[in-house]
Design an enzyme around this catalytic site. Structure first.
Site, PDB file in Angstrom:
ATOM      1  N   GLY A 119       0.831  -1.207   0.000  1.00  0.00           N
ATOM      2  CA  GLY A 119       0.000   0.000   0.000  1.00  0.00           C
ATOM      3  C   GLY A 119       0.856   1.242   0.000  1.00  0.00           C
ATOM      4  O   GLY A 119       2.051   1.174  -0.266  1.00  0.00           O
ATOM      5  N   ASN A 120       0.255   2.372   0.279  1.00  0.00           N
ATOM      6  CA  ASN A 120       1.035   3.614   0.351  1.00  0.00           C
ATOM      7  C   ASN A 120       0.468   4.532   1.438  1.00  0.00           C
ATOM      8  O   ASN A 120      -0.538   4.220   2.061  1.00  0.00           O
ATOM      9  CB  ASN A 120       1.087   4.300  -1.012  1.00  0.00           C
ATOM     10  CG  ASN A 120      -0.294   4.653  -1.527  1.00  0.00           C
ATOM     11  OD1 ASN A 120      -1.013   5.424  -0.907  1.00  0.00           O
ATOM     12  ND2 ASN A 120      -0.678   4.061  -2.655  1.00  0.00           N
TER      13      ASN A 120
END
Ligand code: CTP
Length: 406
Positions: free
Chosen positions: A205-206
């Site tokens: 993810g980020n």
């Protein structure tokens, strides 16, 4: 603007005098309405001197002006600071015992309350229920601060700093003011981060919080647009607004499908989502197990779909996709090239109408409340720089989108 500043009976009343100062120094007309108990802490002369106006607090004073009805209607905002546990309870019960109670009951404008009380009072189930009631009725109850209380005690319940109350009040007023720059238009906004599955429990993810995308959706809705918010993983709640429809997605592939479906026949697409560039080439159906020999798996990545570029290509191929497509460029820059230079190259490469460039790095932009961006245009060399809260930035971007559609 015209502000009614209601002051109730707590020691923090003296700090409300500083809040009043901030309001008048910014050129606003402030009508102070203290309760009887507030006047035990800070007297009428102080309020009259600082506001430069007569101060009434009794329903039976200046009756010819119908103060109890008109104050709350004529104002742009009613601010209750400090709001004591007692005044919150009275407001939740709808009591009109004094001028302030009458004003709160007749106010048709945003009402902001800045609580100040002891921690036990703030956490008492009665106060919690009253705050919840007021919030469901649309009253903006600011979270109290944590810190030193009246005596030597500390905890949650401290009156927020006057600067914070004033900033939040201005933001609330700005959000509730509607315009018509996008009346009759439809806008799709993507927000938040994508998640690319590695196995059923893990993902890549980020750090995107979704704040900027949500601010854009709200700003577009506030200008009269019908908005579809395509939201990935976000730290913030999806907005509830009659003009905003929320579509939840997880991966880049979901995002691509959602954009190609929901952006058909719409006027603008704003790609504020932080989209993964790579995903695990294979996602297993079973959780990847640890091995006793301490070896670790190697993750092979593959490139994801470029949603922005695909949308632009499909539009060129004749699909009824938005006339105005806005991309974002999160750039760190390096020794040879500035973030803005990378942004200009990206605008060319991606082929969108507008590109919003911001500089990112650890602690910069992601999850922060403020943003600093430069808006670039495909059909002109103009550059618009905006710095401020993500709401301020959203408003400026929406203005440019409206101008591009006009
Ligand atoms: N974007 C997209 N699909 C991707 C990656 C990015 O639609 N797979 C969109 C983003 O929503 C943003 C814009 O493209 O509006 C630019 O994203 P950014 O990550 O800055 O650019 P990249 O194309 O990934 O380029 P690079 O990482 O090389 O800077």
């Amino acid at each position: 603007m015209r502000i009614v500043l209601g002051v109730t009976g707590g020691i923090a009343a003296y700090k409300a005098a500083l809040l009043l100062r901030l309001m008048t120094e910014d050129g606003h007309e402030v009508h102070v309405v203290p309760t009887d108990s507030a006047l035990k802490f800070v007297g009428k002369p102080t309020w009259e001197a600082l506001s430069g106006r007569p101060v009434y607090n009794d329903t039976f004073e200046a009756v010819e002006d119908v103060n109890h009805v008109l104050q709350g209607r004529r104002a742009d905002v009613v601010v209750l600071a400090p709001a004591t546990a007692n005044s919150i309870a009275k407001a939740a019960a709808g009591l009109a015992e004094d001028l302030l109670g009458n004003i709160l009951l007749t106010a048709t404008v945003p009402v902001v309350m800045a609580p100040a009380m002891h921690t036990e009072m703030w956490e008492n189930p009665a106060t919690k229920a009253n705050v919840a009631t007021l919030r469901t009725r649309g009253v903006h109850v600011i979270e109290p601060a944590v810190g030193r209380l009246t005596g030597v005690d500390t905890g949650k319940g401290r009156f927020p700093e006057p600067e914070d109350i004033w900033a939040q009040t201005q933001q609330i007023v700005a959000e509730t003011q509607t315009g018509d720059q996008l009346a009759g238009r439809s806008v799709v906004v993507s927000a938040g981060g994508t998640r690319e599955a590695l196995d059923p429990v893990r993902y890549l993810g980020n750090r995107s919080s979704g704040k900027q995308g949500v601010a854009l959706a709200k700003a577009a809705a506030a200008q009269g647009a019908r908005v579809t918010l395509i939201a990935g993983a976000m730290d913030v709640q999806a907005p509830t607004h009659p003009n905003i429809t929320v579509v939840r997605i997880e991966s880049t592939r979901d995002l691509l499908d959602a954009v190609l479906e929901h952006a058909q026949h719409q006027d603008a697409l704003i790609m504020a989502a932080a989209v993964a560039d790579f995903r695990p080439a294979t996602a297993t159906n079973e959780k990847i197990k640890k091995h006793d020999d301490a070896t670790a798996p190697t993750i092979v990545l593959e490139q994801t779909e470029d949603v922005l570029r695909t949308s632009i290509e499909q539009r060129a191929a004749g699909q009824p996709l938005p006339r105005v497509i806005v991309g974002f460029a999160a750039e760190t820059g390096d020794e040879t090239t500035s973030p803005l230079e990378y942004g200009r190259a990206k605008l060319q490469r991606k082929g969108c109408e507008i590109l919003v460039v911001n500089e990112v790095g650890i602690g910069k932009v992601f999850g922060q409340d403020d943003n600093d961006v430069t808006i670039l245009f495909a059909n002109s060399h103009e550059e618009v720089s905006v710095r401020g809260s993500k709401d301020v930035v959203a408003k400026a971007i929406i203005e440019q989108v409206a101008a591009a559609l006009a």
